[in-house]
Design a protein around this motif. Structure first.
Motif, short mmCIF file in Angstrom:
data_model
loop_
_atom_site.label_atom_id
_atom_site.label_comp_id
_atom_site.label_asym_id
_atom_site.label_seq_id
_atom_site.Cartn_x
_atom_site.Cartn_y
_atom_site.Cartn_z
N ALA A 1 0.83 -1.21 0.00
CA ALA A 1 0.00 0.00 0.00
C ALA A 1 0.87 1.26 0.00
CB ALA A 1 -0.93 -0.01 1.21
N MET A 2 1.93 1.23 0.79
CA MET A 2 2.82 2.39 0.80
C MET A 2 3.52 2.55 -0.54
SD MET A 2 4.44 2.56 4.68
CE MET A 2 5.31 0.97 4.58
N MET A 3 4.01 1.46 -1.11
CA MET A 3 4.70 1.54 -2.40
C MET A 3 3.75 1.98 -3.50
SD MET A 3 7.91 1.10 -2.35
CE MET A 3 7.99 1.09 -4.13
N GLN A 4 2.51 1.53 -3.48
CA GLN A 4 1.54 1.93 -4.48
C GLN A 4 1.33 3.45 -4.44
OE1 GLN A 4 0.02 -0.05 -6.80
NE2 GLN A 4 -0.80 1.84 -7.68
N ARG A 5 1.23 3.98 -3.24
CA ARG A 5 1.04 5.43 -3.08
C ARG A 5 2.26 6.19 -3.63
NH1 ARG A 5 -1.44 8.68 0.99
NH2 ARG A 5 -2.95 6.99 1.25
N ILE A 6 3.45 5.72 -3.30
CA ILE A 6 4.66 6.39 -3.76
C ILE A 6 4.80 6.29 -5.27
CG2 ILE A 6 7.19 6.35 -3.68
CD1 ILE A 6 6.95 5.30 -0.81
N CYS A 7 4.55 5.11 -5.83
CA CYS A 7 4.71 4.92 -7.28
C CYS A 7 3.72 5.75 -8.08
CB CYS A 7 4.59 3.44 -7.63
SG CYS A 7 6.04 2.47 -7.15
N GLU A 8 2.54 5.96 -7.54
CA GLU A 8 1.57 6.82 -8.22
C GLU A 8 2.12 8.24 -8.33
OE1 GLU A 8 -1.97 6.44 -5.91
OE2 GLU A 8 -2.49 4.48 -6.74
N GLU A 9 2.74 8.71 -7.27
CA GLU A 9 3.33 10.06 -7.31
C GLU A 9 4.55 10.09 -8.23
OE1 GLU A 9 5.69 13.00 -4.26
OE2 GLU A 9 3.84 12.06 -3.54
N ILE A 10 5.37 9.04 -8.17
CA ILE A 10 6.54 8.96 -9.03
C ILE A 10 6.13 9.05 -10.50
CG2 ILE A 10 8.36 7.42 -9.86
CD1 ILE A 10 8.56 6.35 -6.99
N ASP A 11 5.13 8.26 -10.88
CA ASP A 11 4.71 8.20 -12.28
C ASP A 11 4.02 9.49 -12.72
OD1 ASP A 11 5.76 5.67 -12.40
OD2 ASP A 11 3.85 4.65 -12.15
N GLN A 12 3.33 10.12 -11.80
CA GLN A 12 2.67 11.39 -12.11
C GLN A 12 3.69 12.44 -12.56
OE1 GLN A 12 0.37 12.98 -8.87
NE2 GLN A 12 -0.16 14.85 -9.95
N HIS A 13 4.88 12.36 -11.99
CA HIS A 13 5.93 13.33 -12.31
C HIS A 13 6.99 12.75 -13.26
CE1 HIS A 13 4.48 16.28 -9.39
NE2 HIS A 13 4.28 15.26 -8.56
N GLY A 14 6.79 11.54 -13.74
CA GLY A 14 7.72 10.94 -14.68
C GLY A 14 9.12 10.76 -14.13
N ARG A 15 9.24 10.29 -12.89
CA ARG A 15 10.53 10.19 -12.23
C ARG A 15 11.11 8.78 -12.28
NH1 ARG A 15 8.09 13.85 -7.69
NH2 ARG A 15 8.94 15.88 -8.33
N TYR A 16 12.43 8.72 -12.21
CA TYR A 16 13.10 7.48 -11.85
C TYR A 16 12.86 7.26 -10.36
CZ TYR A 16 15.91 7.91 -16.15
OH TYR A 16 16.34 8.02 -17.46
N ALA A 17 13.09 6.02 -9.93
CA ALA A 17 13.07 5.75 -8.49
C ALA A 17 14.25 4.84 -8.16
CB ALA A 17 11.76 5.08 -8.07
N TYR A 18 14.83 5.08 -7.01
CA TYR A 18 16.04 4.34 -6.62
C TYR A 18 15.96 3.97 -5.15
CZ TYR A 18 20.90 3.17 -5.73
OH TYR A 18 22.05 2.51 -5.37
N VAL A 19 16.49 2.78 -4.85
CA VAL A 19 16.54 2.34 -3.46
C VAL A 19 17.72 1.39 -3.26
CG1 VAL A 19 15.02 0.33 -3.81
CG2 VAL A 19 15.16 1.41 -1.55
N LEU A 20 18.31 1.45 -2.08
CA LEU A 20 19.28 0.45 -1.63
C LEU A 20 18.52 -0.47 -0.70
CD1 LEU A 20 22.27 2.87 -1.10
CD2 LEU A 20 22.34 0.85 -2.58
N ALA A 21 18.26 -1.68 -1.16
CA ALA A 21 17.31 -2.56 -0.50
C ALA A 21 17.98 -3.62 0.37
CB ALA A 21 16.43 -3.26 -1.55
N ALA A 22 17.45 -3.77 1.57
CA ALA A 22 17.84 -4.89 2.41
C ALA A 22 17.26 -6.17 1.79
CB ALA A 22 17.30 -4.70 3.82
#
Length: 225
Positions: free
Chosen positions: A169-190
């Protein structure tokens, strides 16, 4: 375990820091490579030492909430207890450069350098510094030629409530905002987070190996909503 009911909120306050550190951040991190590197004796620490670590993380969250350089999202159970939390920051190099060249830079207030007056006695400063340096080098390697980036700085769900849709649910919310602005997304994942990020379109672009496990460098390409 019965399915938990939760709600998401982007409103965080300094008063939230203690509970987020205690009920989300430390429980979620304690088996990950970063935490294990920072606190290699974590399996044998006392309750007092653990409380000290929680207080230290809470202090850092308080600083972040006050600075407002990041965006945050928290998941709360019906009784108000935080069960999930994430943070991210946006990097827009070209826009900032253009605005600066035109004399129109609308920069946020200068971030004050706060001096930490204390650190937990059980922290391995050398190990933490070395790993932080390696993670920064990996991040710079991937992002150096990119712009308009959402960098996830933190994503965690209390282990008691994982696999109940909170992280998604949190990722869905973030990705909606990311895509709205046409952004890359980056993470250093455990290790525990790789599956979730892959589900939302992140691809593995590198790895940082540590004695405590692998931290995975992951990039999500620009999309338009």
């Amino acid at each position: 375990m019965p399915q938990i009911s939760f709600n998401l909120s982007s409103k965080v306050d300094v008063s939230d820091a203690e509970n987020i550190a205690r009920y989300v951040q430390v429980p979620a991190m304690q088996n990950g490579p970063l935490y294990r590197t920072m606190f290699p004796l974590s399996d044998t620490i006392t309750e007092t030492q653990r409380d000290e670590i929680i207080r230290w993380y809470a202090d850092m969250l308080e600083d972040a909430f006050q600075d407002r350089w990041e965006s945050f999202l928290k998941a709360r159970s019906i009784d108000g207890t935080p069960v999930g939390f994430c943070g991210w920051t946006v990097i827009e190099r070209n826009r900032e450069q253009v605005e600066a060249n035109n004399g129109q830079a609308n920069e946020p207030p200068k971030k004050e350098k706060r001096k930490k007056t204390w650190i937990p006695e059980v922290i391995d400063i050398d190990g933490w510094s070395a790993l932080s340096r390696a993670l920064r080098m990996e991040r710079d390697r991937v992002l150096k030629n990119l712009d308009n980036i959402c960098r996830l700085t933190f994503m965690a769900v209390n282990p008691k409530y994982q696999r109940q849709g909170i992280g998604s649910a949190m990722m869905q919310r973030i990705c909606e905002e990311i895509d709205q602005h046409g952004r890359y997304a980056y993470v250093l994942a455990a290790p525990d987070g790789v599956r979730l990020y892959t589900k939302f379109g992140f691809e593995i672009v590198g790895r940082v190996e540590t004695p405590q496990g692998i931290i995975t460098s992951m990039l999500r390409q620009q999309r338009q909503s």
